[in-house]
Design a protein around this motif. Structure first.
Motif, mmCIF file in Angstrom:
data_model
loop_
_atom_site.group_PDB
_atom_site.id
_atom_site.type_symbol
_atom_site.label_atom_id
_atom_site.label_comp_id
_atom_site.label_asym_id
_atom_site.label_seq_id
_atom_site.Cartn_x
_atom_site.Cartn_y
_atom_site.Cartn_z
ATOM 1 N N ARG A 6 13.933 20.908 22.496
ATOM 2 C CA ARG A 6 13.787 19.835 23.009
ATOM 3 C C ARG A 6 12.745 18.716 22.210
ATOM 4 O O ARG A 6 12.665 17.576 22.139
ATOM 5 C CB ARG A 6 12.925 20.207 24.134
ATOM 6 C CG ARG A 6 13.762 20.656 25.568
ATOM 7 C CD ARG A 6 12.747 20.557 26.485
ATOM 8 N NE ARG A 6 11.629 21.354 26.656
ATOM 9 C CZ ARG A 6 11.638 22.548 27.145
ATOM 10 N NH1 ARG A 6 12.769 23.212 27.522
ATOM 11 N NH2 ARG A 6 10.828 23.528 27.035
ATOM 12 N N PHE A 7 11.882 19.553 21.396
ATOM 13 C CA PHE A 7 11.004 18.660 20.349
ATOM 14 C C PHE A 7 12.008 17.988 19.328
ATOM 15 O O PHE A 7 11.572 16.690 19.048
ATOM 16 C CB PHE A 7 10.156 19.587 19.557
ATOM 17 C CG PHE A 7 9.470 19.154 18.602
ATOM 18 C CD1 PHE A 7 8.156 18.390 19.142
ATOM 19 C CD2 PHE A 7 9.389 18.961 17.231
ATOM 20 C CE1 PHE A 7 7.467 17.865 18.038
ATOM 21 C CE2 PHE A 7 8.671 18.626 16.262
ATOM 22 C CZ PHE A 7 7.702 17.874 16.881
ATOM 23 N N GLN A 8 13.034 18.569 18.887
ATOM 24 C CA GLN A 8 13.910 17.967 17.975
ATOM 25 C C GLN A 8 14.474 16.841 18.527
ATOM 26 O O GLN A 8 14.839 15.690 17.879
ATOM 27 C CB GLN A 8 14.760 18.884 17.173
ATOM 28 C CG GLN A 8 14.319 19.841 16.311
ATOM 29 C CD GLN A 8 15.518 20.747 15.851
ATOM 30 O OE1 GLN A 8 16.508 20.966 16.099
ATOM 31 N NE2 GLN A 8 14.964 21.667 14.765
ATOM 32 N N LEU A 9 14.959 16.914 19.929
ATOM 33 C CA LEU A 9 15.768 15.722 20.444
ATOM 34 C C LEU A 9 14.753 14.679 20.807
ATOM 35 O O LEU A 9 14.918 13.547 20.592
ATOM 36 C CB LEU A 9 16.266 16.309 21.917
ATOM 37 C CG LEU A 9 16.993 15.429 22.787
ATOM 38 C CD1 LEU A 9 18.328 14.958 21.898
ATOM 39 C CD2 LEU A 9 17.358 15.897 24.035
ATOM 40 N N GLY A 10 13.325 15.098 21.029
ATOM 41 C CA GLY A 10 12.458 13.876 21.252
ATOM 42 C C GLY A 10 12.148 13.378 19.964
ATOM 43 O O GLY A 10 11.880 11.947 20.216
ATOM 44 N N THR A 247 5.947 13.414 14.000
ATOM 45 C CA THR A 247 6.356 13.778 12.760
ATOM 46 C C THR A 247 5.140 13.581 11.754
ATOM 47 O O THR A 247 4.422 14.298 11.703
ATOM 48 C CB THR A 247 7.410 12.731 12.147
ATOM 49 O OG1 THR A 247 6.866 11.395 12.239
ATOM 50 C CG2 THR A 247 8.710 13.224 12.755
ATOM 51 N N SER A 248 5.129 12.475 11.116
ATOM 52 C CA SER A 248 3.801 12.381 9.959
ATOM 53 C C SER A 248 3.804 10.896 9.583
ATOM 54 O O SER A 248 4.781 10.076 9.768
ATOM 55 C CB SER A 248 4.072 13.282 8.692
ATOM 56 O OG SER A 248 4.990 12.897 7.933
ATOM 57 N N PRO A 249 2.813 10.318 8.966
ATOM 58 C CA PRO A 249 2.518 8.994 8.622
ATOM 59 C C PRO A 249 3.493 8.771 7.278
ATOM 60 O O PRO A 249 4.130 7.833 7.382
ATOM 61 C CB PRO A 249 1.121 8.959 7.866
ATOM 62 C CG PRO A 249 0.252 10.154 8.690
ATOM 63 C CD PRO A 249 1.292 11.317 9.217
ATOM 64 N N VAL A 250 3.899 9.845 6.534
ATOM 65 C CA VAL A 250 4.830 9.551 5.500
ATOM 66 C C VAL A 250 6.180 9.267 6.197
ATOM 67 O O VAL A 250 6.735 8.573 5.603
ATOM 68 C CB VAL A 250 4.677 10.816 4.685
ATOM 69 C CG1 VAL A 250 5.992 10.525 3.501
ATOM 70 C CG2 VAL A 250 3.349 10.969 3.813
ATOM 71 N N THR A 251 6.637 10.246 6.875
ATOM 72 C CA THR A 251 8.053 10.045 7.532
ATOM 73 C C THR A 251 7.872 8.762 8.206
ATOM 74 O O THR A 251 8.991 8.026 8.338
ATOM 75 C CB THR A 251 8.142 11.035 8.558
ATOM 76 O OG1 THR A 251 7.978 12.274 7.890
ATOM 77 C CG2 THR A 251 9.441 10.892 9.556
ATOM 78 N N TYR A 295 16.371 15.655 4.599
ATOM 79 C CA TYR A 295 17.316 17.184 4.463
ATOM 80 C C TYR A 295 16.096 18.187 4.161
ATOM 81 O O TYR A 295 16.183 19.245 4.658
ATOM 82 C CB TYR A 295 18.285 17.107 3.294
ATOM 83 C CG TYR A 295 18.907 18.552 3.025
ATOM 84 C CD1 TYR A 295 19.710 19.447 3.809
ATOM 85 C CD2 TYR A 295 18.412 19.157 1.743
ATOM 86 C CE1 TYR A 295 20.014 20.444 3.573
ATOM 87 C CE2 TYR A 295 18.690 20.301 1.282
ATOM 88 C CZ TYR A 295 19.752 21.109 2.097
ATOM 89 O OH TYR A 295 20.123 22.358 1.626
ATOM 90 N N TYR A 296 15.322 17.884 2.978
ATOM 91 C CA TYR A 296 14.269 18.780 2.649
ATOM 92 C C TYR A 296 13.088 19.032 3.794
ATOM 93 O O TYR A 296 12.515 19.992 4.006
ATOM 94 C CB TYR A 296 13.755 18.337 1.714
ATOM 95 C CG TYR A 296 14.574 18.566 0.086
ATOM 96 C CD1 TYR A 296 15.081 19.778 -0.117
ATOM 97 C CD2 TYR A 296 15.098 17.302 -0.586
ATOM 98 C CE1 TYR A 296 16.098 20.087 -1.348
ATOM 99 C CE2 TYR A 296 15.829 17.737 -1.504
ATOM 100 C CZ TYR A 296 16.420 18.876 -1.633
ATOM 101 O OH TYR A 296 17.320 18.994 -3.036
ATOM 102 N N THR A 301 10.801 22.519 7.842
ATOM 103 C CA THR A 301 10.448 22.756 9.162
ATOM 104 C C THR A 301 11.266 24.147 9.675
ATOM 105 O O THR A 301 10.505 24.794 10.519
ATOM 106 C CB THR A 301 10.930 21.623 10.185
ATOM 107 O OG1 THR A 301 10.507 20.474 9.641
ATOM 108 C CG2 THR A 301 10.635 21.946 11.571
ATOM 109 N N GLN A 302 12.448 24.364 9.158
ATOM 110 C CA GLN A 302 13.230 25.553 9.770
ATOM 111 C C GLN A 302 12.567 26.833 8.960
ATOM 112 O O GLN A 302 12.906 27.876 9.681
ATOM 113 C CB GLN A 302 14.812 25.412 9.558
ATOM 114 C CG GLN A 302 15.227 24.563 10.351
ATOM 115 C CD GLN A 302 16.732 24.320 9.686
ATOM 116 O OE1 GLN A 302 17.112 24.611 8.724
ATOM 117 N NE2 GLN A 302 17.481 23.631 10.393
#
Length: 351
Positions: A6-10, A247-251, A295-296, A301-302
């Motif tokens: 759900r988090f990834q979908l969001g 996510t993050s400011p960089v993303t 990708y990285y 995250t995984q």
């Protein structure tokens, strides 16, 4: 569907909404500024924030989200800082060449990485650093043309970079520290951002354009595009806070450069803007950097849940081992004190 899915979908939804809304508002504003001559960018941004606040107030009245007040001084400082960063970016564009302004935007990513490393002890792997370098190189090739330097423009650019980085880092940390959603933070900070730009906007735009926003000829076509821009801005502002929070400011900055590449492409396809092989090469290199960064980041995250689960399993094995349990008990009795709690993670509010 699990919590992680759900988090990834969001997150994917937030990123998609940010890209679509940002590209749409750039095309709309380009028609408003270039074709219709409405060059009052700072004042327009204050109207964007005012409409965003009104829209969120209606949503609150309809009970679509819950109002959660928190530290008023933090909200006020955060809102004013956001407004100042927008004004400084516009001043940087006014006092510098377009190429130097693009360099200013490119410098936001390494500055954000540096600040998060120094003050939040966040670690960026070599793979992610290399991906960001490739991305910045590609965007630089595609967008940076002339580099004309001057003292005042350089000072304004440095201030714009610092305030933008700090404001975006605060967007992420405030949501985590006070446990507020992106909607709740946007609703409370929007009035301060809007007021800051509403007061300074007409003077700033008049200084940069030598024109008066109140003396402009507001034809029905101009009013239509202003209204359309304000409506799209609600989605832009909401998705900005949503992306940085998830996510993050960089993303978020990486996503911003993706929007730049898309705007260049759409400008060529739809508006027949001039397009060179340098633009194509730059966009291609930038896309390689974006894909590798994604990708990285996904790989990293995984790895975190797997590392956490392996640590948990190791703890359970130690608890089930009689010898280790006996040694632990003997140590506790000989010391005559309870075992110390593990140190609190200093990067609690980081991603």
């Amino acid at each position: 569907m699990g919590e992680g899915e759900r988090f990834q979908l969001g997150t994917v939804g937030a990123l998609s909404l940010s890209v679509v809304s940002s590209v749409s508002i750039v095309i709309c504003n380009k028609a408003l500024i270039s074709s219709l001559g409405f060059t009052f960018a700072t004042t327009l941004t204050s109207w964007h924030l005012l409409v965003t606040f009104c829209s969120l107030h209606v949503a609150l009245w309809l009970k679509l989200f819950e109002h959660k007040p928190f530290d008023a001084r933090t909200v006020m400082g955060f809102g004013i800082l956001n407004g100042i960063s927008i004004g400084l970016l516009n001043l940087s564009l006014g006092f510098n060449s377009v190429g130097f302004y693009q360099m200013t935007k490119l410098a936001i990513i390494p500055c954000t990485v540096l600040l998060e490393t120094l003050f939040f002890l966040k670690k960026f792997s070599r793979s992610i650093q290399l991906s960001l370098s490739v991305l910045l190189l590609g965007v630089g090739i595609a967008t940076v043309t002339d580099l004309q330097l001057n003292a005042l423009g350089s000072i304004l650019s440095v201030l714009a970079i610092l305030t933008t980085c700090v404001a975006q880092i605060m967007t992420n940390t405030i949501q985590k520290k006070f446990k507020v959603s992106s909607t709740q933070l946007l609703y409370q900070s929007c009035p301060y951002q809007a007021l800051t730009l509403f007061v300074t906007g007409p003077f700033l735009d008049g200084f940069l354009t030598n024109r008066n926003v109140f003396a402009f000829d507001y034809t029905p076509q101009v009013l239509f595009f202003i209204a359309l821009s304000c409506l799209i801005s609600v989605s832009v502002n909401f998705s900005t806070f949503l992306v940085i929070g998830k996510t993050s400011p960089v993303t978020y900055q990486v996503l911003g450069h993706l929007k730049t590449c898309l705007v260049l492409t759409f400008g060529y396809v739809l508006l027949h803007d001039p397009f060179s092989w340098r633009n194509i090469l730059g966009i291609f290199v930038a896309m390689i950097g974006m894909v590798s960064y994604s990708y990285y980041c996904t790989l990293q995250t995984q790895q975190k849940p797997s590392e956490a689960s392996s640590q948990m399993s190791q703890v359970k094995e130690n608890e089930s081992d009689p010898l280790l349990s006996l040694e632990g008990g003997g140590a506790m009795m000989s010391d005559g004190a309870a075992p110390k709690a593990p140190p609190r993670n200093s990067s609690k509010y980081m991603q």
